[in-house]
Design a protein around this motif. Structure first.
Motif, PDB file in Angstrom:
ATOM      1  N   ARG A  40       0.874  -1.183   0.000  1.00  0.00           N
ATOM      2  CA  ARG A  40       0.000   0.000   0.000  1.00  0.00           C
ATOM      3  C   ARG A  40       0.900   1.219   0.000  1.00  0.00           C
ATOM      4  O   ARG A  40       1.976   1.196   0.599  1.00  0.00           O
ATOM      5  CB  ARG A  40      -0.875  -0.031   1.266  1.00  0.00           C
ATOM      6  N   TYR A  77       0.059  -8.661   2.308  1.00  0.00           N
ATOM      7  CA  TYR A  77       0.444  -8.315   3.685  1.00  0.00           C
ATOM      8  C   TYR A  77       1.464  -9.339   4.186  1.00  0.00           C
ATOM      9  O   TYR A  77       1.265 -10.544   4.024  1.00  0.00           O
ATOM     10  CB  TYR A  77      -0.766  -8.396   4.624  1.00  0.00           C
ATOM     11  N   ASN A  96      -1.567  -7.632  13.639  1.00  0.00           N
ATOM     12  CA  ASN A  96      -2.825  -7.275  12.985  1.00  0.00           C
ATOM     13  C   ASN A  96      -3.045  -8.292  11.869  1.00  0.00           C
ATOM     14  O   ASN A  96      -2.392  -8.241  10.829  1.00  0.00           O
ATOM     15  CB  ASN A  96      -2.705  -5.844  12.438  1.00  0.00           C
ATOM     16  N   SER A  98      -5.472 -11.356   9.528  1.00  0.00           N
ATOM     17  CA  SER A  98      -6.613 -11.474   8.617  1.00  0.00           C
ATOM     18  C   SER A  98      -7.480 -12.638   9.073  1.00  0.00           C
ATOM     19  O   SER A  98      -6.951 -13.699   9.439  1.00  0.00           O
ATOM     20  CB  SER A  98      -6.063 -11.740   7.214  1.00  0.00           C
ATOM     21  N   ARG A  99      -8.788 -12.450   9.013  1.00  0.00           N
ATOM     22  CA  ARG A  99      -9.679 -13.568   9.353  1.00  0.00           C
ATOM     23  C   ARG A  99      -9.467 -14.728   8.383  1.00  0.00           C
ATOM     24  O   ARG A  99      -9.463 -15.887   8.778  1.00  0.00           O
ATOM     25  CB  ARG A  99     -11.144 -13.096   9.308  1.00  0.00           C
ATOM     26  N   ARG A 142     -14.764  -3.798   0.787  1.00  0.00           N
ATOM     27  CA  ARG A 142     -14.245  -4.319   2.056  1.00  0.00           C
ATOM     28  C   ARG A 142     -15.383  -4.874   2.913  1.00  0.00           C
ATOM     29  O   ARG A 142     -15.251  -5.938   3.518  1.00  0.00           O
ATOM     30  CB  ARG A 142     -13.518  -3.202   2.821  1.00  0.00           C
ATOM     31  N   ARG A 145     -16.785  -8.269   2.098  1.00  0.00           N
ATOM     32  CA  ARG A 145     -15.981  -9.389   2.609  1.00  0.00           C
ATOM     33  C   ARG A 145     -16.621 -10.015   3.850  1.00  0.00           C
ATOM     34  O   ARG A 145     -16.477 -11.202   4.102  1.00  0.00           O
ATOM     35  CB  ARG A 145     -14.593  -8.864   2.994  1.00  0.00           C
TER      36      ARG A 145
HETATM   37  O1  LIG Z   1     -10.914  -9.354   5.850  1.00  0.00           O
HETATM   38  P1  LIG Z   1      -9.814 -10.060   6.576  1.00  0.00           P
HETATM   39  O2  LIG Z   1      -9.354 -11.346   5.926  1.00  0.00           O
HETATM   40  O3  LIG Z   1     -10.117 -10.264   8.038  1.00  0.00           O
HETATM   41  O4  LIG Z   1      -8.580  -9.059   6.593  1.00  0.00           O
HETATM   42  C1  LIG Z   1      -7.921  -8.688   5.429  1.00  0.00           C
HETATM   43  C2  LIG Z   1      -6.830  -7.702   5.673  1.00  0.00           C
HETATM   44  O5  LIG Z   1      -7.432  -6.409   5.738  1.00  0.00           O
HETATM   45  C3  LIG Z   1      -7.030  -5.729   6.870  1.00  0.00           C
HETATM   46  O6  LIG Z   1      -5.949  -4.900   6.552  1.00  0.00           O
HETATM   47  P2  LIG Z   1      -6.085  -3.376   6.076  1.00  0.00           P
HETATM   48  O7  LIG Z   1      -7.528  -2.983   6.259  1.00  0.00           O
HETATM   49  O8  LIG Z   1      -5.698  -3.300   4.633  1.00  0.00           O
HETATM   50  O9  LIG Z   1      -5.161  -2.630   6.950  1.00  0.00           O
HETATM   51  C4  LIG Z   1      -6.629  -6.798   7.838  1.00  0.00           C
HETATM   52  O10 LIG Z   1      -5.720  -6.330   8.781  1.00  0.00           O
HETATM   53  C5  LIG Z   1      -6.090  -7.899   6.986  1.00  0.00           C
HETATM   54  O11 LIG Z   1      -4.713  -7.792   6.751  1.00  0.00           O
END
Ligand SMILES: O=P(O)(O)OC[C@H]1O[C@H](OP(=O)(O)O)[C@H](O)[C@@H]1O
Ligand SMILES: Nc1ncnc2c1ncn2[C@@H]1O[C@H](COP(=O)(O)OP(=O)(O)OP(=O)(O)O)[C@@H](O)[C@H]1O
Length: 193
Positions: A40, A77, A96, A98-99, A142, A145
């Motif tokens: 990013r 990430y 931090n 990810s699910r 987002r 998701r």
């Molecule tokens: O939806 P899920 O799989 O939980 O998360 C996906 C990714 O998005 C978020 O990162 P950011 O919002 O880009 O900082 C989370 O920290 C993870 O890395």
């Protein structure tokens, strides 16, 4: 490993990064917040991360320089491999996460503590718009998701005996940060000989 990994996950906008920053500011030196590598732009609002190009990320990943890595939201990430050294030295380390990657994280670090951050769904969009890091279209993606991710995995985590807690961040950040710190302290003190 003698240390304790704390894997924070939850929907975009639930406050993972804000909570981690709060806890890291308050806690002692044995508590580390891992800085992530993300493809990013460095100018993006919010999280203090290492900004990499996709090619740089792929090269680091190929060299085995990440303890964990995943793709989501059009980004890659990575958690630097220094995580393992910190855990080996007995630190409590906050990530931090990810699910979608959680089950792989559990396989690699079976004694990790998983914290699922939740907020009332109507607050998510409001907080993401206020943050202003993504466009309204990206925010909608987002949030979509949350309906497509398999939430049954939280049930599987409990059945497998993974340490798993849900933390509500619908109210003020300070109270949620205190609750998170208390949870971490209760788990790490259980680990004392
Ligand atoms: O939806 P899920 O799989 O939980 O998360 C996906 C990714 O998005 C978020 O990162 P950011 O919002 O880009 O900082 C989370 O920290 C993870 O890395
Ligand atoms: N308890 C709270 N009350 C009000 N605003 C909050 C609270 N917690 C976080 N926020 C705000 O909500 C926005 C989203 O928080 P944050 O960036 O920490 O979420 P996140 O879970 O890390 O999201 P993402 O996964 O998209 O990076 C930020 O602007 C943050 O300041």
């Amino acid at each position: 490993m003698p240390g304790q990994l704390v894997y924070i996950m939850g929907p975009s906008g639930s406050g993972k990064d804000s909570l981690l920053q709060q806890v890291a500011q308050r806690a002692d030196t044995r508590l580390h917040l891992m800085k992530r590598c993300i493809t990013r732009s460095a100018e993006s609002e919010g999280e203090d991360a290492f900004s990499l190009s996709p090619a740089e990320f792929d090269a680091m990943e190929a060299r085995g320089e990440f303890a964990m890595s995943w793709r989501a939201n059009g980004l890659a990430y990575g958690i630097p491999a220094t995580l393992d050294a910190l855990l080996g030295q007995g630190h409590t380390v906050l990530v931090n996460g990810s699910r979608a990657y959680c089950e792989q994280a559990v396989q690699r670090y079976p004694s990790l503590l998983v914290v699922l951050v939740q907020v009332q769904p109507q607050l998510l969009m409001q907080r993401l718009l206020l943050r202003g890091r993504e466009s309204p279209e990206e925010i909608a993606q987002r949030l979509s998701r949350n309906t497509t991710l398999d939430t049954a995995f939280t049930q599987r985590l409990r059945e497998q005996g993974t340490r798993f807690v849900i933390l509500d961040n619908s109210s003020d950040l300070q109270s949620a940060a205190t609750a998170l710190l208390n949870t971490i302290e209760s788990v790490t003190s259980l680990e004392q000989p």
